[in-house]
Design a protein around this motif. Structure first.
Motif, PDB file in Angstrom:
ATOM      1  N   VAL A  77      36.248  36.363  38.892  1.00 41.68           N
ATOM      2  CA  VAL A  77      35.706  37.635  39.366  1.00 41.68           C
ATOM      3  C   VAL A  77      34.970  37.447  40.688  1.00 41.68           C
ATOM      4  CG1 VAL A  77      33.935  39.367  38.889  1.00 41.68           C
ATOM      5  CG2 VAL A  77      35.588  38.774  37.132  1.00 41.68           C
ATOM      6  N   VAL A  78      34.123  36.428  40.754  1.00 37.45           N
ATOM      7  CA  VAL A  78      33.398  36.170  41.998  1.00 37.45           C
ATOM      8  C   VAL A  78      34.367  35.793  43.114  1.00 37.45           C
ATOM      9  CG1 VAL A  78      31.720  34.652  43.114  1.00 37.45           C
ATOM     10  CG2 VAL A  78      31.278  35.512  40.819  1.00 37.45           C
ATOM     11  N   GLY A  79      35.339  34.930  42.802  1.00 38.49           N
ATOM     12  CA  GLY A  79      36.295  34.503  43.828  1.00 38.49           C
ATOM     13  C   GLY A  79      37.132  35.652  44.358  1.00 38.49           C
ATOM     14  N   LEU A  80      37.650  36.497  43.459  1.00 35.18           N
ATOM     15  CA  LEU A  80      38.476  37.623  43.901  1.00 35.18           C
ATOM     16  C   LEU A  80      37.641  38.642  44.675  1.00 35.18           C
ATOM     17  CD1 LEU A  80      40.744  38.176  40.769  1.00 35.18           C
ATOM     18  CD2 LEU A  80      41.367  37.155  42.958  1.00 35.18           C
ATOM     19  N   THR A 375      42.140  32.649  41.064  1.00 33.79           N
ATOM     20  CA  THR A 375      41.724  33.256  42.336  1.00 33.79           C
ATOM     21  C   THR A 375      42.728  32.962  43.438  1.00 33.79           C
ATOM     22  OG1 THR A 375      39.387  33.099  41.727  1.00 33.79           O
ATOM     23  CG2 THR A 375      39.906  33.322  44.072  1.00 33.79           C
ATOM     24  N   TYR A 376      43.123  31.708  43.565  1.00 31.21           N
ATOM     25  CA  TYR A 376      44.076  31.337  44.616  1.00 31.21           C
ATOM     26  C   TYR A 376      45.426  32.022  44.405  1.00 31.21           C
ATOM     27  CZ  TYR A 376      41.176  27.815  46.897  1.00 31.21           C
ATOM     28  OH  TYR A 376      40.192  27.183  47.610  1.00 31.21           O
ATOM     29  N   ALA A 377      45.872  32.084  43.157  1.00 34.35           N
ATOM     30  CA  ALA A 377      47.174  32.694  42.883  1.00 34.35           C
ATOM     31  C   ALA A 377      47.160  34.181  43.199  1.00 34.35           C
ATOM     32  CB  ALA A 377      47.561  32.463  41.415  1.00 34.35           C
ATOM     33  N   PHE A 378      46.133  34.898  42.751  1.00 31.62           N
ATOM     34  CA  PHE A 378      46.079  36.345  42.979  1.00 31.62           C
ATOM     35  C   PHE A 378      45.851  36.661  44.452  1.00 31.62           C
ATOM     36  CE2 PHE A 378      44.172  40.571  43.016  1.00 31.62           C
ATOM     37  CZ  PHE A 378      45.007  41.257  42.141  1.00 31.62           C
ATOM     38  N   ALA A 379      44.962  35.907  45.104  1.00 33.74           N
ATOM     39  CA  ALA A 379      44.698  36.147  46.527  1.00 33.74           C
ATOM     40  C   ALA A 379      45.955  35.911  47.358  1.00 33.74           C
ATOM     41  CB  ALA A 379      43.564  35.243  47.009  1.00 33.74           C
ATOM     42  N   ARG A 380      46.710  34.899  47.008  1.00 28.97           N
ATOM     43  CA  ARG A 380      47.949  34.626  47.756  1.00 28.97           C
ATOM     44  C   ARG A 380      48.964  35.745  47.539  1.00 28.97           C
ATOM     45  NH1 ARG A 380      51.399  28.947  47.573  1.00 28.97           N
ATOM     46  NH2 ARG A 380      52.947  29.546  49.153  1.00 28.97           N
ATOM     47  N   ALA A 381      49.019  36.278  46.304  1.00 31.62           N
ATOM     48  CA  ALA A 381      49.947  37.373  46.029  1.00 31.62           C
ATOM     49  C   ALA A 381      49.569  38.626  46.799  1.00 31.62           C
ATOM     50  CB  ALA A 381      49.972  37.666  44.526  1.00 31.62           C
ATOM     51  N   GLN A 382      48.260  38.828  47.047  1.00 27.82           N
ATOM     52  CA  GLN A 382      47.804  40.001  47.778  1.00 27.82           C
ATOM     53  C   GLN A 382      47.778  39.796  49.287  1.00 27.82           C
ATOM     54  OE1 GLN A 382      47.024  43.040  46.432  1.00 27.82           O
ATOM     55  NE2 GLN A 382      47.729  42.213  44.481  1.00 27.82           N
ATOM     56  N   GLY A 383      48.053  38.577  49.727  1.00 30.26           N
ATOM     57  CA  GLY A 383      48.003  38.298  51.158  1.00 30.26           C
ATOM     58  C   GLY A 383      46.595  38.091  51.679  1.00 30.26           C
ATOM     59  N   TRP A 384      45.637  37.786  50.793  1.00 26.72           N
ATOM     60  CA  TRP A 384      44.259  37.557  51.205  1.00 26.72           C
ATOM     61  C   TRP A 384      44.039  36.076  51.488  1.00 26.72           C
ATOM     62  CZ3 TRP A 384      41.842  40.327  46.355  1.00 26.72           C
ATOM     63  CH2 TRP A 384      42.144  41.689  46.410  1.00 26.72           C
ATOM     64  N   THR A 385      42.915  35.809  52.136  1.00 26.52           N
ATOM     65  CA  THR A 385      42.450  34.432  52.261  1.00 26.52           C
ATOM     66  C   THR A 385      41.617  34.114  51.034  1.00 26.52           C
ATOM     67  OG1 THR A 385      42.408  34.579  54.679  1.00 26.52           O
ATOM     68  CG2 THR A 385      41.098  32.830  53.651  1.00 26.52           C
ATOM     69  N   ALA A 386      42.069  33.145  50.245  1.00 28.06           N
ATOM     70  CA  ALA A 386      41.374  32.829  48.993  1.00 28.06           C
ATOM     71  C   ALA A 386      40.007  32.226  49.291  1.00 28.06           C
ATOM     72  CB  ALA A 386      42.205  31.856  48.155  1.00 28.06           C
ATOM     73  N   VAL A 387      38.982  32.763  48.643  1.00 22.44           N
ATOM     74  CA  VAL A 387      37.614  32.281  48.800  1.00 22.44           C
ATOM     75  C   VAL A 387      37.024  32.058  47.410  1.00 22.44           C
ATOM     76  CG1 VAL A 387      35.317  32.770  49.693  1.00 22.44           C
ATOM     77  CG2 VAL A 387      37.336  33.548  50.962  1.00 22.44           C
ATOM     78  N   VAL A 388      36.671  30.816  47.116  1.00 19.81           N
ATOM     79  CA  VAL A 388      35.987  30.489  45.861  1.00 19.81           C
ATOM     80  C   VAL A 388      34.644  29.876  46.240  1.00 19.81           C
ATOM     81  CG1 VAL A 388      36.056  29.193  43.707  1.00 19.81           C
ATOM     82  CG2 VAL A 388      38.179  30.075  44.683  1.00 19.81           C
ATOM     83  N   PRO A 389      33.560  30.651  46.192  1.00 20.69           N
ATOM     84  CA  PRO A 389      32.252  30.118  46.609  1.00 20.69           C
ATOM     85  C   PRO A 389      31.848  28.914  45.778  1.00 20.69           C
ATOM     86  CG  PRO A 389      32.173  32.521  46.348  1.00 20.69           C
ATOM     87  CD  PRO A 389      33.484  32.053  45.769  1.00 20.69           C
ATOM     88  N   ALA A 390      31.292  27.925  46.449  1.00 23.98           N
ATOM     89  CA  ALA A 390      30.846  26.719  45.741  1.00 23.98           C
ATOM     90  C   ALA A 390      29.750  27.054  44.733  1.00 23.98           C
ATOM     91  CB  ALA A 390      30.357  25.679  46.746  1.00 23.98           C
ATOM     92  N   TRP A 391      28.921  28.067  45.073  1.00 25.70           N
ATOM     93  CA  TRP A 391      27.830  28.401  44.157  1.00 25.70           C
ATOM     94  C   TRP A 391      28.353  28.966  42.845  1.00 25.70           C
ATOM     95  CZ3 TRP A 391      27.527  33.301  42.337  1.00 25.70           C
ATOM     96  CH2 TRP A 391      28.096  34.327  43.091  1.00 25.70           C
ATOM     97  N   SER A 392      29.538  29.610  42.877  1.00 21.00           N
ATOM     98  CA  SER A 392      30.084  30.140  41.632  1.00 21.00           C
ATOM     99  C   SER A 392      30.530  29.007  40.707  1.00 21.00           C
ATOM    100  CB  SER A 392      31.258  31.078  41.922  1.00 21.00           C
ATOM    101  OG  SER A 392      32.364  30.373  42.465  1.00 21.00           O
TER     102      SER A 392
END
Length: 427
Positions: A77-80, A375-392
């Motif tokens: 959730v945080v990553g998306l 997060t990476y899979a869904f972001a790539r499918a949407q054409g976004w830059t995948a971001v997974v905060p280290a704090w999460s």
């Protein structure tokens, strides 16, 4: 003999009296050391805790799964949310936040207001304004051909546009050409992306009907992200609208771009510049505010989803606690044997608390990996830059350790309180 006499004389004496004081002190120290319970090293604690988990693999996997689902939900959730927000911010930077629109509204009496024909020229006089253009609503029914009834308009409307509209809005032509001084007086049109799809036009050169006038499609636009309502219209030049469709020349919406630093200043005077004395009938808006509102909505949704993830994590913690309580009940004889062999209550507490922490860490690590992968899979499918905060990730793993301590504390205390005799006699 004197030697035998001395031996008989010393039989009743304490043998330690013949030893030196320092030697007696060393003996006492060694004796206390031998009787002291052995201490477990951190490596021993981890090994003992892991043995308890390996003996009940199916139960461990099911308990860790609850923790994994909660952590994976929170990380995803945080990553998306961060990925979506990063994409939105990049979109805002690309489109710009310095576009303002002024549209005709109603006066204080509720009557429709018309913007003056000179509205664009008046806006261009404002110092910080860099570009100004306009569109206007045109009373025309649009059909695919003259055999289609006039009532079937496919939800497409007509608007007049100036030739500098596309450059001001940052739009682009997908096929064909845009309106220019050579064709703005002719019965030609440029269709928005949605309008072309609804009418059934796939390439420039095809014709459509606007009222009873056959109009040639010279271009099809790409989606205009800042002004999406233009995707559903057919655009004609201002002169062509006046000549063929009875347009009176009054613009409906004025678009302007100014310097970033002066947007709010221009916004404050835009209405009274366009319509002096009747500025109440001019509605000024900022298209990028809609995208900012979308970001705020996404943030609220993120909070809700994090709450659901926390609930899943709590359920997983209850599962870990349940597993550890059952483990204590099943292993009473093991606990009694360890106590009989010299294990202290503290050692028993540490053992079961370590098992709970390892179980939670197993679920937390798996959940963090699953959440990041989702997060990476869904972001790539949407054409976004995948971001997974280290704090999460750090927060998720920290939450698992807290859950592990809380879930294992009671079972560990209960195990430590078992009396060795009672535990060994437990059937």
């Amino acid at each position: 003999m004197n030697t035998k006499a001395d031996a008989r004389k010393g039989l009743g004496k304490d043998p330690r009296k013949g030893l030196g004081k320092d030697l007696r002190k060393d003996l006492r120290k060694d004796l206390r050391k031998d009787l002291r319970p052995s201490r477990l090293t951190p490596r021993d604690v981890l090994r003992v805790g892991a043995v308890g988990l390996r003996a009940r693999r199916a139960r461990v996997v099911l308990s860790a799964l609850g923790i994994a689902i909660g952590i994976a939900t929170m990380v995803a959730v945080v990553g998306l949310s961060e990925s979506s927000r990063a994409d939105l911010m990049a979109q805002l930077d690309r489109l710009g936040t310095n576009l303002l629109t002024a549209s005709a509204g109603e006066d204080v009496g509720g009557k429709p207001v018309k913007l003056p024909k000179t509205a664009v020229a008046m806006v261009e006089r404002i110092g910080p304004v860099q570009h100004a253009t306009a569109t206007a609503e045109v009373d025309a029914r649009i059909r695919r051909s003259d055999v289609v009834p006039k009532e079937r308009t496919a939800g497409v409307t007509a608007q007049a546009a100036r030739t500098d509209l596309l450059s001001t809005l940052g739009g682009r032509v997908a096929q064909g050409v845009w309106l220019n001084p050579a064709n703005e007086r002719l019965p030609v049109t440029v269709l928005g992306s949605v309008a072309a799809e609804r009418i059934g036009v796939t390439r420039p050169g095809e014709t459509i009907m606007m009222n009873d006038v056959r109009v040639v499609v010279v271009g099809i636009l790409e989606p205009i992200e800042l002004v999406p309502n233009l995707d559903r219209v057919a655009l004609v030049g201002f002169p062509a609208a006046e000549r063929h469709f009875g347009f009176d020349g009054h613009p409906t919406t004025v678009f302007e771009r100014s310097t970033d630093a002066s947007v709010e200043d221009v916004r404050a005077i835009l209405a009274r510049t366009i319509s002096p004395g009747a500025e109440a009938g001019v509605k000024v808006s900022r298209p990028s505010d809609a995208l900012a509102a979308k970001a705020a909505t996404d943030e609220g949704l993120t909070t809700l989803m994090l709450g659901l993830g926390a609930v899943a994590l709590l359920v997983g913690g209850v599962g870990v606690a349940n597993t550890m309580v059952i483990s204590v009940l099943e292993r009473r004889q093991e606990i009694g044997l360890r106590r009989s062999l010299g294990a202290t209550r503290g050692a028993i507490r540490v053992q079961f608390l370590t098992e709970s922490l390892l179980l939670s860490a197993l679920g937390g690590g798996a959940g963090a990996v699953l959440g990041a992968a989702a997060t990476y899979a869904f972001a790539r499918a949407q054409g976004w830059t995948a971001v997974v905060p280290a704090w999460s990730l750090a927060g998720g793993l920290g939450a698992t350790l807290v859950i592990g301590v809380l879930a294992g504390l009671y079972p560990a205390i209960r195990a430590a309180r078992l009396h060795p005799t009672v535990a060994l006699n437990a059937g």
